[in-house]
Design an enzyme around this catalytic site. Structure first.
Site, PDB file in Angstrom:
ATOM      1  N   HIS A   1      16.572   1.269   2.764  1.00  0.00           N
ATOM      2  CA  HIS A   1      16.468   2.680   3.126  1.00  0.00           C
ATOM      3  C   HIS A   1      16.306   2.786   4.644  1.00  0.00           C
ATOM      4  CE1 HIS A   1      15.218   6.745   3.557  1.00  0.00           C
ATOM      5  NE2 HIS A   1      13.931   6.473   3.714  1.00  0.00           N
TER       6      HIS A   1
ATOM      7  N   ASN B   1      16.899   9.379   9.172  1.00  0.00           N
ATOM      8  CA  ASN B   1      16.454   9.228   7.789  1.00  0.00           C
ATOM      9  C   ASN B   1      17.091  10.332   6.950  1.00  0.00           C
ATOM     10  OD1 ASN B   1      15.089   9.117   5.346  1.00  0.00           O
ATOM     11  ND2 ASN B   1      13.069   8.857   6.256  1.00  0.00           N
TER      12      ASN B   1
ATOM     13  N   CYS C   1      13.033   9.496  -1.079  1.00  0.00           N
ATOM     14  CA  CYS C   1      13.850   8.497  -0.393  1.00  0.00           C
ATOM     15  C   CYS C   1      14.278   7.343  -1.303  1.00  0.00           C
ATOM     16  CB  CYS C   1      13.109   7.946   0.829  1.00  0.00           C
ATOM     17  SG  CYS C   1      12.706   9.214   2.056  1.00  0.00           S
TER      18      CYS C   1
END
Length: 326
Positions: free
Chosen positions: A253, A283, A116
């Site tokens: 993020h 996500n 990520c």
């Protein structure tokens, strides 16, 4: 030896799969509900790659959009860095596939794997290439098809992720180095491999010979996330010699709305300065920040001269932040 060059943003772009999956579609497939997903993550929908849609095709579309936004041709690019944990193949790199698809026959292209945190790591890496003078213009891409490594029987993880790609064009320009001048001003990256078991994929070429599935200890990830990311953000602010109040836009993020809010609150960043897309994209790992950046540029929030902070944390653990004058 670095010169007085700075890596400046020329353009951004993004790409999403054609299929959008609302929370309601998952109800019945797994033991979950729209309310359960919203309360724990803030997610209302996600995009899922279909037939013919891969990490490299999404990355290429995002790159094309970023080049159009920058007013550049593919031949103007001499560096392609792709942050991804879900490549089309073990090799070749997604970046070389994007390079070939765009018709670029010079320069260098490679993938970077920080899960990520991939886009923040990729921006920071490209920045070092550009400031060294070895390259002139970079395509920095975050692209993922995370839905292909999910266990669709695990309700604690399968509802949280989606697919997509985002891209940024960075260009090396002479700079006076002033705080108000455009470009990447500061970046901090960190890793700590002791936390592998908290967020990982249970497969790979050297272990199982298969892609495997994502496994996550959600409470543990949440517990570490806020402290870790605020540390590197504060480091960037210290390096730049400014306070959090100077930030115009905070683009974190997009993993979980609660983590986003807690991080902003801890830093004293007003929530109206936070770009949030986790509700619509879920996500998307390395793609989440560039997807959010493109949306905020296209809707007029992020403008030339704005001070933008990007940050992420991912499996490994990896985490990092970068401060950019748009």
């Amino acid at each position: 030896m670095f010169s007085n060059l700075r890596s400046c943003v020329r353009g951004v772009g993004s790409a999403l799969p054609s299929r959008c999956v609302a929370n309601a579609e998952l109800v019945g497939k797994v033991d979950t509900s729209d309310e359960w997903i919203r309360q724990r993550s803030g997610i209302t929908q996600r995009y899922v790659a279909g037939e013919g849609e891969t990490t490299s095709t999404l990355a290429t579309r995002a790159a094309e959009a970023a080049l159009a936004n920058a007013g550049l041709a593919a031949s103007d690019i001499d560096l392609v860095v792709v942050g991804t944990a879900t490549p089309d193949y073990t090799f070749p790199a997604v970046a070389t596939q994007v390079q070939a698809s765009l018709g670029i026959v010079h320069g260098v292209a490679f993938d970077l794997q920080a899960v990520c945190s991939g886009f923040v790591f990729a921006v920071t890496t490209a920045d070092k290439f550009l400031r060294s003078g070895s390259n002139k213009r970079a395509l920095v891409i975050g692209a993922e098809t995370f839905t292909r490594i999910l266990d669709w029987n695990d309700r604690t993880t399968c509802v949280l992720f989606g697919d997509g790609a985002g891209a940024m064009v960075l260009e090396a320009r002479e700079s006076d180095g002033a705080f108000a001048s455009p470009g990447v001003i500061a970046a901090r990256l960190r890793s700590d491999g002791r936390h592998r078991a908290k967020l990982y994929v249970d497969g790979g070429p050297s272990t199982t010979g298969s892609a495997g599935h994502l496994r996550m200890e959600g409470k543990e990830v949440f517990r570490h996330a806020v402290g870790m990311v605020t540390d590197v953000i504060q480091g960037c602010l210290d390096d730049a010699g400014c306070a959090a109040s100077a930030i115009d836009w905070f683009v974190p993020h997009q993993a979980n709305r609660r983590i986003i809010d807690a991080s902003a609150d801890k830093l004293g960043i007003p929530r109206e300065k936070v770009v949030v897309t986790v509700d619509r994209h879920a996500n998307t790992s390395a793609a989440s920040i560039p997807l959010a950046l493109d949306l905020a540029v296209q809707d007029g929030r992020i403008k030339a001269g704005d001070l933008v902070m990007i940050e992420a944390m991912g499996g490994g653990f990896t985490w990092g932040a970068a401060l950019i004058r748009w």
